[in-house]
Design an enzyme around this catalytic site. Structure first.
Site, PDB file in Angstrom:
ATOM      1  N   LYS A 123       0.871  -1.184   0.000  1.00 51.28           N
ATOM      2  CA  LYS A 123       0.000   0.000   0.000  1.00 51.28           C
ATOM      3  C   LYS A 123       0.905   1.230   0.000  1.00 51.28           C
ATOM      4  O   LYS A 123       2.042   1.180   0.467  1.00 51.28           O
ATOM      5  CB  LYS A 123      -0.869   0.014   1.267  1.00 51.28           C
ATOM      6  CG  LYS A 123      -1.833  -1.149   1.385  1.00 51.28           C
ATOM      7  CD  LYS A 123      -3.283  -0.651   1.413  1.00 51.28           C
ATOM      8  CE  LYS A 123      -4.277  -1.793   1.526  1.00 51.28           C
ATOM      9  NZ  LYS A 123      -4.495  -2.184   2.928  1.00 51.28           N
ATOM     10  N   HIS A 126       1.676   7.030   2.604  1.00 51.08           N
ATOM     11  CA  HIS A 126       0.984   8.296   2.311  1.00 51.08           C
ATOM     12  C   HIS A 126       1.142   9.302   3.439  1.00 51.08           C
ATOM     13  O   HIS A 126       1.856   9.058   4.411  1.00 51.08           O
ATOM     14  CB  HIS A 126      -0.478   8.022   1.995  1.00 51.08           C
ATOM     15  CG  HIS A 126      -1.193   7.298   3.103  1.00 51.08           C
ATOM     16  ND1 HIS A 126      -1.506   7.899   4.291  1.00 51.08           N
ATOM     17  CD2 HIS A 126      -1.601   6.016   3.195  1.00 51.08           C
ATOM     18  CE1 HIS A 126      -2.102   7.015   5.071  1.00 51.08           C
ATOM     19  NE2 HIS A 126      -2.160   5.862   4.437  1.00 51.08           N
ATOM     20  N   HIS A 129       0.765   8.399   7.184  1.00 46.64           N
ATOM     21  CA  HIS A 129       1.917   7.720   7.769  1.00 46.64           C
ATOM     22  C   HIS A 129       3.058   8.687   8.047  1.00 46.64           C
ATOM     23  O   HIS A 129       3.889   8.443   8.897  1.00 46.64           O
ATOM     24  CB  HIS A 129       2.410   6.607   6.843  1.00 46.64           C
ATOM     25  CG  HIS A 129       1.551   5.392   6.912  1.00 46.64           C
ATOM     26  ND1 HIS A 129       0.906   4.883   5.829  1.00 46.64           N
ATOM     27  CD2 HIS A 129       1.217   4.605   7.963  1.00 46.64           C
ATOM     28  CE1 HIS A 129       0.212   3.818   6.202  1.00 46.64           C
ATOM     29  NE2 HIS A 129       0.378   3.626   7.485  1.00 46.64           N
TER      30      HIS A 129
END
Ligand code: ARG
Length: 561
Positions: A123, A126, A129
């Protein structure tokens, strides 16, 4: 150097010293005093008026050579220090300790586990995070500075049915060359394609389930693909960690706990806590204070919560932690409340040492940012944009600067980190490039610029000579700085105690502002030698402490800007 202690020692009337020490405070109006003792608590206990007690204390003070004045005012005892002696002491302390100024050994022999960043495999890394990573890393460094043994854990999200889907997608449409090159973006593309195609062909879902089962059963092909996705993601994530100056001591993620959940489930069953509910297994809470904690689905599958239960036991056993911290967004408040409560109900007295350090959400100013990947904003793009913008500013302000690229990297990345850490962590953030990169705002670049400015001062004035006249710092704006410098060690402890890096961000802004005010009001170059030198000492100390503070936040200090 402990000014609180100096004050307490100066008081000769008969009060409990420890009690007095706990009362010493920084006054609201710092023009009135450097430190004060509010007498209201004492008044309650002693059944006397606060005014009378303040008078009694003030009258008993032996000023010695550090205290310039003492006065009882409206229930407070106000103390002022001798500026020059005070200044000398503070500066000697900061300059002799240097990089270690603000460090402490309060954490000696104590281990703190901190679970942060904890990215999900395959994933995108982004903006959410980013906040998490910046907060976790700052807390990690702060506790390290206070002498704790800190274990940084990246609890990777590397388990779940999505890996079965990814294998199916990869086998159908994957292109190793493309994925090696485009990393997570490539994985994301085929993952999205899987969901589209599965709408027409639901049998793909069955295949995905079968592949996930194959991973669980240790099938070689399945495991090697799973591992490949993990390596692709980690390679990308590590590039970002390097830029953010972030490190981990363990990457034990969710899959690490595969063989560690059953013993936990058994224990909870044995203790009568884990019960059946519609075929699934849950722990129910007294008076239904929370929804039950689901630990096993009716098909036998375990969950995120099951892995966190196993992880908690594993961490206690492996690290014997003093505290176990989880830096995770507030959406998971309920999850951690449940986990901690189950641990407590199972009779683990250490359940009280678990702390969820919740933080807010990040969104971008105008909803999104142009990226080729649709709505997801990759952190790497954000950093690149910030660095490009920082470079533009440097190009216009200081076109002849050497090492422009490296400086732009420090400023751009520093600006993003600083922007993330400026507000209390629980607040949601609307991220704006213009705001975090404003060189005149309460920003990373502003503080870094102040740091670099100190260097240009040394270039102009030369290094600090031996003749020192502390009259140079006997003025209000110097005193403001000295007080801030003295407060730094306490600031670090406060930040740690509250798990709040913003305490440090705010502090370095205050210090930079105080210094710029001083520099505006007082000349350095061209002053008499002794005066110049005391002011250069002050400059050096400010630079040191700004550097120490930014270091804890993970922000680099460019020597020139
Ligand atoms: N990977 C999770 C997420 O992105 C965060 C994991 C946090 N740590 C934990 N032990 N649950 O939401």
């Amino acid at each position: 150097m402990d000014y609180r202690q100096i004050i307490v020692d100066s008081i000769k009337s008969d009060f409990d010293k420890a009690e007095l020490l706990s009362l010493v405070a920084v006054p609201k109006d710092t023009a009135m005093a450097d430190l004060c003792i509010p007498c209201f608590k004492l008044a309650k206990v002693l059944k006397k008026s606060p005014m009378a007690i303040a008078e009694q204390i003030a009258a008993s003070v032996d000023k010695g050579d550090m205290i310039a004045s003492v006065e009882a005012v409206a229930g407070f005892v106000n103390f002022k220090f001798d500026n020059m002696k005070y200044g000398k002491k503070v500066l000697d302390e900061v300059l002799s300790k240097g990089e270690n100024y603000g460090h402490d050994d309060e954490g000696k022999d104590k281990t703190i586990c901190i679970d942060y960043s904890s990215v999900n495999i395959a994933k995108p890394f982004h903006m959410g995070h980013m906040l998490n990573t910046a907060i976790g890393a700052a807390i990690y460094r702060t506790y390290t500075a206070l002498g704790y043994n800190v274990v940084g854990i990246n609890h990777l999200g590397d388990w779940g049915t999505q890996f079965g889907k990814l294998i199916v997608a990869y086998k159908l449409w994957g292109n190793k060359e493309d994925i090696d090159k485009r990393g997570v973006r490539g994985l994301l593309d085929i993952y999205v394609k899987f969901h589209k195609e599965a709408e027409q062909k639901p049998e793909l879902e069955d295949e995905a389930r079968a592949w996930f089962k194959a991973i669980e059963d240790g099938n070689e092909e399945a495991l090697s693909l799973f591992d490949y996705f993990k390596q692709i993601t980690l390679k990308e994530v590590n590039k970002v960690y390097d830029r953010l100056n972030v490190k981990f001591d363990s990457y034990a993620g969710e899959s690490f706990y595969n063989d560690k959940m059953q013993p936990v489930l058994d224990e909870l069953t044995q203790k009568g806590l884990l019960v059946e509910s519609d075929g699934a297994k849950v722990v129910k809470f007294p008076n239904d204070e929370m929804p039950p904690c689901l630990l096993q689905r009716s098909d036998g599958a375990t969950l995120y919560a099951t892995r966190d239960m196993a992880a908690a036991y594993y961490r206690k056993k492996t690290y014997d932690f003093y505290k176990c911290l989880y830096v995770v967004a507030y959406q998971q408040n309920l999850h951690f409340k449940q986990i901690f409560k189950v641990l407590e109900m199972a009779g683990n007295e250490w359940a009280k040492d678990m702390v969820h350090i919740a933080h807010g959400m990040v969104s971008l100013e105008n909803g999104s940012m142009s990226t080729r990947d649709g709505n997801v904003v990759f952190l790497e793009d954000v950093l690149n944009t910030a660095v490009a913008k920082a470079k533009e500013v440097i190009d216009s302000k200081n076109p002849n600067l050497e090492d422009k690229e490296a400086t732009a990297e420090k400023v751009g990345v520093g600006a993003v980190i600083f922007g993330m850490l400026y507000n209390g962590r629980i607040k949601d953030i609307v991220f704006s490039f213009d705001k975090v990169l404003n060189f005149d705002g309460e920003t990373g670049p502003y503080v870094q610029y102040t740091y670099a400015r100190c260097n240009s001062l040394f270039e102009k004035c030369g290094q600090i000579g031996t003749e020192i006249d502390y009259k140079g710092i006997d003025n209000e704006s110097s005193k403001e700085i000295l007080k801030l410098l003295e407060k730094y060690p306490e600031t670090i402890k406060e930040s740690a105690r509250k798990y709040e890096p913003s305490v440090i961000t705010r502090y370095v802004v205050d210090l930079a502002q105080a210094f710029n005010k001083f520099y505006f009001e007082h000349k350095i170059n061209g002053e008499a030698e002794g005066i110049k030198n005391s002011r250069l000492m002050l400059t050096k100390a400010v630079q040191q402490v700004i550097g120490n503070g930014l270091g804890l936040l993970g922000i680099a200090t460019p020597s020139k800007m």
